[in-house]
Motif scaffolding. Structure first.
Motif: not given
Length: 362
Positions: A169-186
């Motif tokens: 989904s690189g077009f919408l979310y950026g390259p797959d090579s990026l490190q994915n960091i998630r917001f901490p749980s609510a």
């Protein structure tokens, strides 16, 4: 190197050797790795006096808690985790950590000083930069409360969003090579109304933001639907928070400007200096006095620049006290190496330079 980190290393080794904290022990005979208990406060058998004891001790040591204050075991734990992540002396060994057992623990490695020095600055004939220049400390605050932190490790940059992006989904979310960091749980938010509104805001942050750091500075690209405001490293230079336009690459931290201010700070013209950029999601952000009232605040710190600030601060303190004999030669060497490498990089003077080689391609 990092004076605060050195204090943490010495303190933590003393605590491990004391054998008074349940689950805090050496992982190997050579004392290069150690276990630290990591039980979640939501577990039925959680005992604050036992399971939060090492985190409470760090809070007391740092002057963040004294007996009689309200107990905040989750905050204590977050503070020590942030300190471990920030310090160059420690590295989490994830394949040895055990978080799904009855007495969960994490394993950290003590990074040898020689290894730290060789990793700081290293440039080849091609002009590539060491991964250390891409490292950013990212801290998350919900309603003014620190709820998580992480250090980026990918030279290509990272994506911060509430969820894992779909595959291909690189077009919408950026390259797959990026490190994915998630917001901490609510779920970390105690107030029910605040938690509900934060979850609603998450639904507008799905595509998130992209971040990348290099020797020129820190760059950001907003992909999410929600508004995002940012405030830079130098209030005198950039006093008002700015709104990020969607899909635009923006330089939010400027290394050249930082070096100028660092010189002024070293000469005593600035009272304090933090190589940190603040992001506010979904809400207008006027000044730092309103930070605690905001739903989601993310602070980004350039780690190499923070090491420089720490070294300069330590030397300023020694000069003001008149005690120059205790200066740390290693800290001076580290500072000189980072400073030289940063200064030797020709920072472009024209904004158009960034378009030729976008720091965050999509």
């Amino acid at each position: 190197m990092n004076p605060g980190g050195r204090r943490l290393k010495q303190w933590l080794i003393e605590q491990i050797d004391s054998n008074i904290y349940n689950g805090l022990l050496w992982e190997d005979e050579n004392r290069t790795m150690f276990r630290i208990p990591w039980k979640h406060a939501g577990k039925q058998d959680y005992n604050q006096e036992v399971d939060a004891s090492i985190f409470k001790a760090w809070a007391i040591f740092k002057g963040k808690f004294k007996e009689g204050d309200k107990a905040e075991p989750a905050t204590w734990k977050t503070r020590l985790r942030c300190a471990l992540n920030k310090s160059p002396d420690f590295e989490e060994v994830t394949d040895r950590s055990q978080l799904d057992i009855s007495e969960p623990y994490k394993v950290y490695r003590i990074v040898p000083e020689e290894e730290q020095k060789s990793a700081v600055v290293h440039q080849d004939p091609a002009g590539t930069f060491n991964a250390a220049f891409s490292q950013m400390m990212i801290c998350f605050y919900y309603g003014g409360r620190l709820v998580g932190s992480t250090v980026t490790t990918h030279p290509e940059g990272c994506r911060i969003s509430p969820c894992q992006p779909p595959l291909a989904s690189g077009f919408l979310y950026g390259p797959d090579s990026l490190q994915n960091i998630r917001f901490p749980s609510a779920d970390l938010i105690e107030n029910e109304r605040q938690r509900h509104i934060t979850l609603k805001l998450f639904s507008h942050l799905e595509r998130g933001i992209l971040l990348r750091a290099n020797r020129e500075g820190i760059f950001i690209k907003r992909l999410c639907q929600s508004r995002v405001f940012w405030s830079g490293q130098d209030p005198q230079y950039n006093p008002n928070p700015c709104k990020l336009e969607r899909d635009a690459v923006v330089k939010i931290f400027d290394t050249a400007r930082f070096l100028q201010v660092l010189q002024l700070y070293q000469e005593g013209h600035y009272q304090s200096l933090e190589p940190t950029v603040t992001l506010c999601f979904g809400e207008e952000f006027n000044d730092f006095s309103t930070v605690k009232s905001k739903l989601i605040i993310v602070q980004i710190t350039a780690l190499n620049c923070q090491q420089l600030v720490d070294a300069v601060t330590a030397r300023r303190s020694q000069y003001s006290s008149g005690n120059l004999e205790i200066s740390d030669d290693m800290a001076g060497d580290q500072m000189a190496r980072i400073y030289q490498d940063l200064c030797s990089y020709p920072v472009p003077q024209r904004a158009s330079c960034f378009r030729d080689n976008l720091p965050i391609p999509v």
